[in-house]
Design a protein around this motif. Structure first.
Motif, PDB file in Angstrom:
ATOM      1  N   SER A 196      12.554   5.981  -3.424  1.00 44.54           N
ATOM      2  CA  SER A 196      12.230   6.675  -2.162  1.00 44.54           C
ATOM      3  C   SER A 196      11.428   6.232  -1.245  1.00 44.54           C
ATOM      4  CB  SER A 196      11.275   8.109  -2.826  1.00 44.54           C
ATOM      5  OG  SER A 196      10.211   7.638  -3.227  1.00 44.54           O
ATOM      6  N   VAL A 197      11.010   5.074  -1.472  1.00 42.43           N
ATOM      7  CA  VAL A 197      10.105   4.208  -0.628  1.00 42.43           C
ATOM      8  C   VAL A 197      10.672   2.843  -0.242  1.00 42.43           C
ATOM      9  CG1 VAL A 197       7.598   3.254  -0.240  1.00 42.43           C
ATOM     10  CG2 VAL A 197       8.024   5.629  -1.148  1.00 42.43           C
ATOM     11  N   LEU A 202       1.736   1.846  -3.582  1.00 37.22           N
ATOM     12  CA  LEU A 202       0.714   2.269  -4.333  1.00 37.22           C
ATOM     13  C   LEU A 202       0.281   3.736  -3.944  1.00 37.22           C
ATOM     14  CD1 LEU A 202      -1.812  -0.717  -3.911  1.00 37.22           C
ATOM     15  CD2 LEU A 202      -0.289   0.030  -6.069  1.00 37.22           C
ATOM     16  N   ALA A 203       0.488   4.022  -2.720  1.00 36.82           N
ATOM     17  CA  ALA A 203       0.339   5.357  -2.259  1.00 36.82           C
ATOM     18  C   ALA A 203       1.159   6.458  -3.050  1.00 36.82           C
ATOM     19  CB  ALA A 203       0.312   5.734  -0.900  1.00 36.82           C
ATOM     20  N   ALA A 204       2.484   5.749  -3.140  1.00 33.91           N
ATOM     21  CA  ALA A 204       3.366   6.667  -3.855  1.00 33.91           C
ATOM     22  C   ALA A 204       2.961   7.040  -5.265  1.00 33.91           C
ATOM     23  CB  ALA A 204       4.813   6.314  -3.615  1.00 33.91           C
ATOM     24  N   ARG A 205       2.692   5.818  -5.943  1.00 30.69           N
ATOM     25  CA  ARG A 205       2.206   5.980  -7.356  1.00 30.69           C
ATOM     26  C   ARG A 205       1.073   6.846  -7.445  1.00 30.69           C
ATOM     27  NH1 ARG A 205       3.410   1.701 -10.895  1.00 30.69           N
ATOM     28  NH2 ARG A 205       2.746   3.095 -12.361  1.00 30.69           N
ATOM     29  N   SER A 206       0.171   6.953  -6.427  1.00 32.87           N
ATOM     30  CA  SER A 206      -1.114   7.801  -6.628  1.00 32.87           C
ATOM     31  C   SER A 206      -0.702   9.135  -6.476  1.00 32.87           C
ATOM     32  CB  SER A 206      -2.203   7.307  -5.729  1.00 32.87           C
ATOM     33  OG  SER A 206      -1.861   7.723  -4.493  1.00 32.87           O
ATOM     34  N   LEU A 207       0.455   9.437  -5.715  1.00 29.17           N
ATOM     35  CA  LEU A 207       0.899  10.675  -5.561  1.00 29.17           C
ATOM     36  C   LEU A 207       2.051  11.427  -6.629  1.00 29.17           C
ATOM     37  CD1 LEU A 207       1.550  10.476  -1.638  1.00 29.17           C
ATOM     38  CD2 LEU A 207      -0.172  12.173  -2.670  1.00 29.17           C
ATOM     39  N   SER A 215       1.002  -1.236  -0.066  1.00 25.56           N
ATOM     40  CA  SER A 215      -0.032   0.128  -0.024  1.00 25.56           C
ATOM     41  C   SER A 215       0.908   1.312  -0.016  1.00 25.56           C
ATOM     42  CB  SER A 215      -0.960  -0.156   1.119  1.00 25.56           C
ATOM     43  OG  SER A 215      -0.158   0.173   2.505  1.00 25.56           O
ATOM     44  N   LEU A 216       2.167   1.201   0.665  1.00 23.06           N
ATOM     45  CA  LEU A 216       3.083   2.405   0.631  1.00 23.06           C
ATOM     46  C   LEU A 216       3.410   2.735  -0.938  1.00 23.06           C
ATOM     47  CD1 LEU A 216       5.409   1.896   3.691  1.00 23.06           C
ATOM     48  CD2 LEU A 216       3.231   3.058   3.410  1.00 23.06           C
ATOM     49  N   LEU A 226      13.153   1.451   3.075  1.00 20.92           N
ATOM     50  CA  LEU A 226      12.406   0.829   4.014  1.00 20.92           C
ATOM     51  C   LEU A 226      12.867  -0.541   4.260  1.00 20.92           C
ATOM     52  CD1 LEU A 226       8.612   1.924   3.538  1.00 20.92           C
ATOM     53  CD2 LEU A 226      10.282   2.536   5.407  1.00 20.92           C
ATOM     54  N   ALA A 231       4.294   9.536  -8.280  1.00 25.41           N
ATOM     55  CA  ALA A 231       5.715   9.044  -8.441  1.00 25.41           C
ATOM     56  C   ALA A 231       5.785   8.042  -9.444  1.00 25.41           C
ATOM     57  CB  ALA A 231       6.317   8.571  -7.127  1.00 25.41           C
ATOM     58  N   VAL A 277       9.163   5.542  -6.986  1.00 21.78           N
ATOM     59  CA  VAL A 277       8.830   4.713  -5.584  1.00 21.78           C
ATOM     60  C   VAL A 277       9.611   3.766  -5.290  1.00 21.78           C
ATOM     61  CG1 VAL A 277       7.275   3.184  -5.085  1.00 21.78           C
ATOM     62  CG2 VAL A 277       6.623   4.961  -6.861  1.00 21.78           C
TER      63      VAL A 277
END
Lengths: 306, 374
Positions: free
Chosen positions: A224-225, A209-214, A206-207, A229, A216, A221
């Motif tokens: 940076s994510v 996916l969140a980055a993609r929707s923002l 989900s992290l 992590l 990136a 992604v």
């Protein structure tokens, strides 16, 4: 990650001292016999060259008992010219250390550059044959390194099609330092890839996916994510892989040539020097490898257990 | 921005035994079946349905995080099927908030701007959003140190700062405690009104629906059962599922017995009770119907009302409970559970007690035919 149950379990263990005591005696004697005795002797013999002076331990013991510390110091000063310490100035040993550092560094780079994409694909995508591929990746962990060595020679040896072509180009792989890199990569890569797969799997999708929707891109992604992590696991995996590469012997001895100072790694140097009568140089090389192994494992533990 | 979905279908592969694979079969799970709807610019559109009905997949398809098998997604009339999520500019607030744990609150909020290479010029906007959502003073904290409500607001701020064309909210309040929930709901409404942002809000919570909704889509098993304004849904639920899922009232099953065209009445047998419903020639005798009777349309009485214009059911009181200023009377009609509402005063006058026999009466016109049941 260390599960909280493990910590809890250790705390509870203290409440029942008798059983653990017997377990501890068994466990510690196993540790002592199997590891501490041989490794302790290695360290001891480097500090007190028993091969040079078998009577020294007894004399030191007597002097310590009699309380004559000045005599102890002068006795030890007589060993300033410790042959093991002197071996660290030995050309062959220094050459082997250099070869080991360079080749294990190079195989680290290969493992990281190729292992990260491989591990990411295995962690994130489902495709037919995924399980088979995962097993293949781990195969070198249980495969005897000698098998890796002979496979490499069969593929790249001077009399094979690929090998003779490489020879014409002037890029011989087997029986050169390049062959050592190949052997180390072959044997050590699973340690990195396995750890990388687990680290990537632990990053919640989900992290990403969140980055993609923002906004990136997939690469951003990842950078940076996903990468930050999973960094701990990647570093821990790399450390294990590097230690394994430094300690690689079975495949290396088959694909490297026998030129002291040039194609000896620390491990093959121990082997050749030992049989050539260079016991002190062998002990010195062994000490370096022991230190590397302990340092790496301890670092990994710090990283993983936080 | 307006949004339109055109018969979107999506299925996921399921583990298939080798024997079936060899025969060329693949087991799949159909998650979206022919989903079509339209959302106008500036609308707060609510999609409601039980857990596992495909709501999240629906949002993922709109955001481009999952590719549909067939059908199309249009943003402002343009088909965006081929666009990757980062090019669609569709914001998303996730159920678990999906905050980046390795970044501070401010870095989280700025993420959408930074990946697009514009960090600086949006300073003012970021400050506005941070103030609007009450996140001042939290900028340097790490997500792990935030409360649920704070995390929810940070994830909303992160999505808003990226200036999405449409904002998708995937059960954004479901992990909050009740008090935080209601204030978060209000905040969301305020943000929606102030920004005029098109929002699609997915939930399984009917309270969300009643507080937020203009238009609602009810989803079940990957298909849209009904789309409409909340008022329409409440007054004319199209299926038993919509009625029961929205807790609209008592859903009864009955068999059509006869028609009386002159008096405009069709008779339906519900568990041995004859009920009159508005005449409809479409209903063939022998068909099983689902009927809806809302609790507030039922009058509870101790003696049998002498009226032919009303349907009367004999019932036993099973339970009484307070519901605001009203008393909810739960009764059993021959084993069938029927709820009615009475004012406190009338419940007191009637001296209702559990186990007593009562008569429930309601007009024929207050029965809603939800459709034929299988």
């Amino acid at each position: 990650m260390q599960p909280p149950e493990a910590r809890e379990a250790r705390r509870v263990g203290r409440a029942f001292p008798l059983f653990p005591a017997s377990m501890a005696i068994l466990g510690l004697s196993f540790l002592a016999l199997m590891f501490l005795a041989p490794l302790g002797t290695l360290v001891y013999s480097s500090l007190n060259p028993i091969y040079a002076d078998p009577g020294l331990p007894q004399r030191l013991y007597d002097l310590l008992l009699s309380g004559d510390f000045e005599a102890v110091v002068s006795e030890l000063q007589g060993y300033a010219g410790n042959p093991v310490l002197a071996a660290f100035q030995n050309e062959v040993l220094l050459g082997a250390l250099r070869v080991s550092l360079i080749t294990s560094g190079a195989s680290s780079v290969i493992c990281i550059c190729l292992g990260i994409p491989l591990a990411y694909v295995l962690a994130r995508y489902d495709f037919p044959g995924r399980r088979t591929l995962k097993t293949l990746v781990e195969l070198p962990m249980v495969l005897p390194p000698v098998v890796a060595g002979i496979s490499l020679i069969l593929l790249l040896g001077p009399n094979t099609p690929l090998g003779s072509f490489l020879r014409q180009v002037g890029w011989e792989l087997v029986f050169t330092w390049r062959g050592i890199i190949l052997a180390q990569t072959f044997v050590a890569s699973p340690f990195f890839v396995r750890s990388a797969i687990v680290s990537f799997e632990e990053v919640p999708v989900s992290l990403e996916l969140a980055a993609r929707s923002l906004g990136a891109s997939p690469f951003k992604v990842f950078r940076s994510v996903t990468l930050p992590l999973s960094a701990r696991g990647l570093v821990a995996g790399w450390a294990m892989m590097w230690a394994r590469a430094m300690g690689e012997f079975g495949a290396t001895i088959m694909v490297s040539s026998n030129v002291p100072g040039q194609s000896y790694t620390l491990t093959t140097a121990i082997y050749w020097m030992f049989w050539a009568g260079g016991i002190h140089q062998s002990i010195a090389a062994a000490l370096v490898l022991l230190a590397v192994a302990f340092f790496v494992l301890f670092t990994v533990r710090l990283l993983v257990e936080r | 921005m307006s949004l339109r979905l055109e018969s979107v279908c999506k299925s996921y592969p399921l583990p298939t035994p080798l024997t079936e694979l060899l025969r060329g079969k693949r087991r799949t799970l159909q998650v979206l079946r022919n989903v079509s709807f339209e959302v106008d610019e500036g609308e707060l559109f609510v999609v409601v349905g039980p857990t596992g009905c495909g709501k999240t997949t629906l949002l993922n398809v709109i955001a481009g995080l999952t590719r549909q098998d067939s059908g199309h997604v249009f943003l402002d009339g343009k088909c965006v099927d081929h666009l990757p999520p980062e090019k669609r500019n569709v914001g998303m607030v996730f159920q678990d908030f999906a905050l980046f744990p390795h970044m501070t609150v401010l870095d989280n909020i700025l993420y959408g701007l930074r990946v697009r290479g514009k960090g600086r010029e949006a300073d003012g906007k970021v400050r506005d959003v941070v103030r609007e959502l009450g996140l001042e003073g939290l900028e340097d904290r790490m997500p792990s140190s935030l409360s649920g409500g704070e995390k929810q607001r940070v994830s909303l701020a992160r999505a808003l700062v990226a200036e999405p064309r449409v904002l998708l909210l995937d059960e954004p309040l479901s992990s909050l405690d009740p008090q935080t929930k209601s204030s978060a709901r209000e905040l969301l409404l305020r943000v929606q009104r102030n920004t005029g942002l098109t929002m699609i809000y997915v939930t399984h919570d009917q309270v969300d629906v009643h507080v937020l909704a203009g238009r609602v889509a009810v989803m079940r098993d990957g298909a849209i059962e009904q789309v409409g304004y909340l008022k329409e849904l409440v007054e004319h639920p199209r299926s038993p599922f919509v009625a029961s899922f929205m807790s609209l009232g008592n859903v009864l099953q009955g068999i059509v017995e006869s028609h009386d065209r002159e008096n405009g009445i069709t008779t339906v047998n519900v568990e041995g009770n004859r009920l009159s419903i508005p005449y409809s020639s479409d209903l063939q005798a022998g068909k099983t119907l689902s009927l809806l009777v809302k609790p507030e349309d039922i009058v509870v009485a101790k003696t049998k009302p002498e009226t032919s214009a009303r349907n009367v059911l004999e019932a036993i009181v099973v339970d009484l409970s307070l519901q605001g200023s009203l008393v909810k009377v739960i009764t059993s009609v021959g084993g069938l559970r029927v709820e009615a509402l009475a004012t406190k005063a009338s419940a007191g006058e009637l001296k209702l007690r559990e186990g007593e026999k009562v008569y429930l009466s309601f007009k024929a016109s207050s029965i809603h035919v939800l459709g034929e049941s299988a």
